[in-house]
Write an enzyme that holds these catalytic residues in place. Structure first.
Site, short mmCIF file in Angstrom:
data_model
loop_
_atom_site.label_atom_id
_atom_site.label_comp_id
_atom_site.label_asym_id
_atom_site.label_seq_id
_atom_site.Cartn_x
_atom_site.Cartn_y
_atom_site.Cartn_z
N CYS A 1 0.78 -1.24 0.00
CA CYS A 1 0.00 0.00 0.00
C CYS A 1 0.82 1.30 0.00
O CYS A 1 0.41 2.27 -0.63
CB CYS A 1 -1.05 -0.01 1.11
SG CYS A 1 -0.38 -0.26 2.75
N ARG B 1 10.34 -9.10 4.34
CA ARG B 1 10.44 -8.68 5.74
C ARG B 1 11.51 -9.49 6.44
O ARG B 1 11.53 -10.71 6.31
CB ARG B 1 9.11 -8.89 6.48
CG ARG B 1 7.99 -8.10 5.87
CD ARG B 1 6.70 -8.28 6.63
NE ARG B 1 5.64 -7.54 5.96
CZ ARG B 1 4.41 -7.41 6.40
NH1 ARG B 1 4.07 -7.97 7.55
NH2 ARG B 1 3.52 -6.73 5.74
N GLU C 1 12.18 -11.23 9.12
CA GLU C 1 11.44 -11.79 10.24
C GLU C 1 12.41 -12.34 11.28
O GLU C 1 13.49 -12.81 10.95
CB GLU C 1 10.50 -12.90 9.78
CG GLU C 1 9.37 -12.44 8.86
CD GLU C 1 8.21 -11.78 9.62
OE1 GLU C 1 8.26 -11.68 10.86
OE2 GLU C 1 7.24 -11.37 8.94
N ARG D 1 5.68 -18.44 7.79
CA ARG D 1 6.27 -17.15 8.15
C ARG D 1 7.61 -17.09 7.46
O ARG D 1 8.54 -17.78 7.83
CB ARG D 1 6.43 -16.98 9.66
CG ARG D 1 7.08 -15.66 10.05
CD ARG D 1 7.04 -15.40 11.53
NE ARG D 1 5.66 -15.33 12.00
CZ ARG D 1 4.91 -14.24 11.90
NH1 ARG D 1 5.38 -13.15 11.38
NH2 ARG D 1 3.69 -14.25 12.35
N GLU E 1 -2.42 -7.09 -2.55
CA GLU E 1 -2.95 -6.10 -1.62
C GLU E 1 -3.93 -5.22 -2.34
O GLU E 1 -3.67 -4.74 -3.43
CB GLU E 1 -1.84 -5.26 -0.98
CG GLU E 1 -2.45 -4.27 0.01
CD GLU E 1 -1.51 -3.73 1.07
OE1 GLU E 1 -0.37 -4.20 1.16
OE2 GLU E 1 -1.95 -2.82 1.80
N ASP F 1 -8.79 -9.71 11.34
CA ASP F 1 -7.91 -10.80 10.90
C ASP F 1 -8.76 -12.00 10.52
O ASP F 1 -9.76 -12.30 11.18
CB ASP F 1 -6.97 -11.23 12.05
CG ASP F 1 -5.72 -10.37 12.11
OD1 ASP F 1 -5.57 -9.45 11.28
OD2 ASP F 1 -4.89 -10.62 13.00
N GLU G 1 -3.08 -16.62 10.96
CA GLU G 1 -3.65 -15.46 10.24
C GLU G 1 -3.36 -15.62 8.76
O GLU G 1 -2.22 -15.78 8.36
CB GLU G 1 -3.03 -14.16 10.76
CG GLU G 1 -3.56 -12.95 10.00
CD GLU G 1 -2.80 -11.66 10.29
OE1 GLU G 1 -2.25 -11.52 11.39
OE2 GLU G 1 -2.76 -10.80 9.39
N ASN H 1 -6.00 -10.05 6.18
CA ASN H 1 -6.71 -9.09 7.02
C ASN H 1 -7.41 -8.03 6.19
O ASN H 1 -7.18 -7.91 4.99
CB ASN H 1 -5.76 -8.46 8.03
CG ASN H 1 -4.61 -7.74 7.36
OD1 ASN H 1 -4.74 -7.28 6.22
ND2 ASN H 1 -3.51 -7.62 8.04
N ARG I 1 -0.12 -18.05 2.83
CA ARG I 1 -0.99 -18.40 3.96
C ARG I 1 -2.26 -19.12 3.51
O ARG I 1 -2.69 -20.09 4.12
CB ARG I 1 -1.36 -17.13 4.75
CG ARG I 1 -0.15 -16.39 5.33
CD ARG I 1 0.30 -17.00 6.64
NE ARG I 1 1.51 -16.40 7.14
CZ ARG I 1 1.56 -15.44 8.08
NH1 ARG I 1 0.44 -14.97 8.61
NH2 ARG I 1 2.71 -14.97 8.50
P1 ATP Z 1 2.07 -11.14 11.82
O1 ATP Z 1 1.41 -10.56 13.02
O2 ATP Z 1 1.77 -12.58 11.55
O3 ATP Z 1 3.55 -10.83 11.74
P2 ATP Z 1 1.48 -8.85 10.28
O4 ATP Z 1 0.56 -8.13 11.18
O5 ATP Z 1 2.90 -8.46 10.24
O6 ATP Z 1 1.40 -10.41 10.56
P3 ATP Z 1 0.38 -7.63 8.02
O7 ATP Z 1 1.45 -6.65 7.84
O8 ATP Z 1 -0.90 -7.18 8.59
O9 ATP Z 1 0.88 -8.88 8.84
O10 ATP Z 1 0.19 -8.37 6.62
C1 ATP Z 1 -1.03 -8.94 6.26
C2 ATP Z 1 -0.89 -10.31 5.66
O11 ATP Z 1 0.38 -10.54 5.06
C3 ATP Z 1 -0.99 -11.40 6.70
O12 ATP Z 1 -2.34 -11.67 6.97
C4 ATP Z 1 -0.32 -12.55 6.00
O13 ATP Z 1 -1.21 -13.13 5.10
C5 ATP Z 1 0.77 -11.88 5.21
N1 ATP Z 1 2.07 -11.94 5.91
C6 ATP Z 1 2.60 -11.05 6.76
N2 ATP Z 1 3.81 -11.42 7.19
C7 ATP Z 1 4.07 -12.60 6.56
C8 ATP Z 1 5.18 -13.51 6.56
N3 ATP Z 1 6.27 -13.26 7.26
N4 ATP Z 1 5.11 -14.62 5.80
C9 ATP Z 1 4.02 -14.88 5.05
N5 ATP Z 1 2.95 -14.06 5.00
C10 ATP Z 1 2.96 -12.94 5.73
ZN ZN Z 2 -1.58 -2.03 3.55
MG MG Z 3 4.68 -9.24 11.21
#
Ligand code: ATP
Ligand code: ZN
Ligand code: MG
Length: 485
Positions: free
Chosen positions: A290, A320, A322, A331, A339, A399, A416, A419, A451
């Site tokens: 976004c 990311r 992670e 993850r 998006e 979520d 998750e 969202n 996911r």
């Molecule tokens: P989390 O709390 O699991 O770290 P987030 O709040 O960081 O998630 P958002 O930034 O809200 O996630 O991203 C929305 C969507 O992106 C999530 O619902 C998921 O489908 C996907 N997503 C986010 N992080 C990851 C990841 N590390 N691996 C795979 N998919 C991801």
């Molecule tokens: Zn966004």
């Molecule tokens: Mg996250």
């Protein structure tokens, strides 16, 4: 609350003879603070003590008047310098431990914070650093209270229990079969069978949710400029999760000669030599899609008849950095999302949100046939910042989660998978996106394809014969894996 500022104004010469006149001049100014001043050499020293408007604001106002005054007497005014600034404010909660802030020393006495800043240039006063330091102190103390706390989570809806086809971990099973292969930290290579499943998920999202609701596709760069992330808040919120991008200092072969020679001899990268050839990053790899969409719309006025503006991106993966908790493709450090972004009036967004929920529900119930649920969530730091109120019916995040049978416990093993968020005017304001009449809000929804895939495979298994017919319409047989000997 007390603001005690000592500052000095540099003059082009000593001006002691103006003392009386200056006294009269300053007395006439309406200043609601205690002001003391004296000439010292070619400087005018001022001490401003205030318990209402912040002293640095007074200082700048007085400084402006003084340049008029001295101008009349042919004395040049050459800048204002912060000599010493002591600020005492009361905050809502007593800090739990000491904090540190750049440019300032901080002491606490109960709920009273004493901030001391010394020896700073004019820019420091003009650019609002002081106010931001005060805000940062408050924010850091607030943060001490939510450290380690869980985000707010409230179940909205839950599907019926569904009998899983198996109880294996699909990532492990795919790895065993060679369908996916880890290439570097948290980044997977998808061979044809795995790629086909992910593309089927994408197609379902696009054909069943996104296009029917009228979203239009955009394509964006994979890099996101720091300026964009400063506006969205990602750079301060996610500094440690971003993959930063460096440009080379030059593309001339001579500049890279030594690096290449070393590489040819050693067959490994000489890191120090590489770093010499790189610029400091000014951008990062897409974290969520976004921000670049908002950036593309910055400063635009959207025609009323084009509201709500509905866009989606599937062009760039998200990266990311992670920490722990990485597992299979659930993850990862690089994932594939669609998006969607919606911008419109509050009412339009409420309507979009309802429609999105309906469509997602249709996909999870009728196509993927999942056991899933929806929950209203608010990350704790946002609750604190007062950005989202729990009661707020429109703003906030929902979520969508799916049960992972291979993990066992149905009461807690949910993942998750996507969202829906509505963020109010946070981004439309930050990027100055307007319409002719209406007040614009915005929101986004991130569909994590990995996911969706994990949830589906975990519940429905990896044999296409056992997949629900509605899904088989999208993918009924898997492409073969190459035979490796
Ligand atoms: P989390 O709390 O699991 O770290 P987030 O709040 O960081 O998630 P958002 O930034 O809200 O996630 O991203 C929305 C969507 O992106 C999530 O619902 C998921 O489908 C996907 N997503 C986010 N992080 C990851 C990841 N590390 N691996 C795979 N998919 C991801
Ligand atoms: Zn966004
Ligand atoms: Mg996250």
């Amino acid at each position: 609350m007390k603001f005690d500022l000592t500052c000095s104004i540099a003059l082009s010469r000593e001006a002691d003879e103006l003392k009386e006149e200056l006294d009269k001049f300053l007395n006439k100014l309406e200043i609601d603070a205690e002001l003391k001043w004296e000439f010292r050499g070619d400087k005018l020293l001022m001490r401003i003590i205030s318990d209402k408007r912040r002293s640095h604001e007074w200082a700048l106002r007085i400084y402006k008047q003084l340049s008029i005054f001295f101008g009349k007497h042919k004395v040049g005014v050459r800048g204002i310098h912060l000599d010493e600034y002591e600020i005492e404010i009361e905050i809502e909660k007593e800090p739990l431990k000491e904090i540190s802030i750049p440019f300032a020393s901080i002491k606490f006495e109960g709920k009273i914070v004493k901030i001391r800043i010394v020896d700073k240039e004019e820019e420091f006063l003009r650019e609002n650093y002081v106010d931001r330091i005060i805000r940062l102190v408050k924010e850091k103390v607030e943060a001490q209270y939510y450290e380690g706390k869980k985000e707010y989570w409230q179940l909205i809806w839950q599907s019926e229990e569904k009998k899983p086809v198996w109880n294996k971990d699909p990532s492990e099973e795919m790895q065993r079969r060679g369908w996916i292969k880890l290439l570097g930290k948290g980044k997977w290579f998808y061979f044809p069978p795995a790629a086909a499943i992910m593309r089927a998920m994408e197609e379902i999202a696009i054909k069943e949710v996104i296009l029917p609701l009228g979203f239009k596709e955009i394509i964006q760069p994979m890099h996101v400029a720091f300026d964009t992330w400063i506006k969205t808040g990602h750079l301060e919120g996610m500094a440690g999760e971003i993959y930063y991008v460096c440009e080379p200092k030059s593309r001339e072969a001579e500049e890279w000669e030594k690096f290449v020679d070393l590489l040819k001899i050693k067959r490994s990268v000489e890191e120090e030599e590489l770093m010499k050839n790189l610029k400091v990053p000014k951008a990062g790899v897409c974290y969520a899609q976004c921000p670049n969409i908002y950036s593309a719309l910055a400063g635009k006025t959207i025609a009323e008849e084009d509201l709500p503006l509905l866009l989606f991106d599937r062009s760039t993966p998200s990266d990311r950095y992670e920490a722990g908790g990485k597992h299979g493709i659930e993850r990862v450090d690089e994932f594939h999302r669609i998006e969607i972004v919606y911008i419109g009036t509050k009412e339009q967004l409420l309507d979009i949100k309802e429609k999105l929920i309906d469509k997602y529900k249709h996909v999870f119930d009728n196509i993927l046939d999942l056991e899933w649920r929806m929950a209203k969530v608010t990350p704790f730091y946002l609750q604190q910042a007062g950005l989202f109120e729990e009661e707020d019916e429109i703003k906030g995040t929902i979520d969508f989660e799916a049960y992972l049978p291979y993990k066992g416990d149905r009461s807690k093993e949910w993942l998750e998978i996507q969202n829906i968020s509505i963020v109010g005017d946070k981004y439309t304001k930050a990027f100055n996106i307007k319409s002719q009449h209406s007040q614009l809000w915005s929101g986004c929804s991130g569909i994590g394809l990995e996911r969706w895939m994990v949830a589906f495979l975990a519940q429905k298994g990896m044999k296409p014969e056992k997949w629900p017919p509605s899904f088989k319409k999208y993918l009924s047989t898997l492409p073969d894996m190459p035979t490796f000997l």
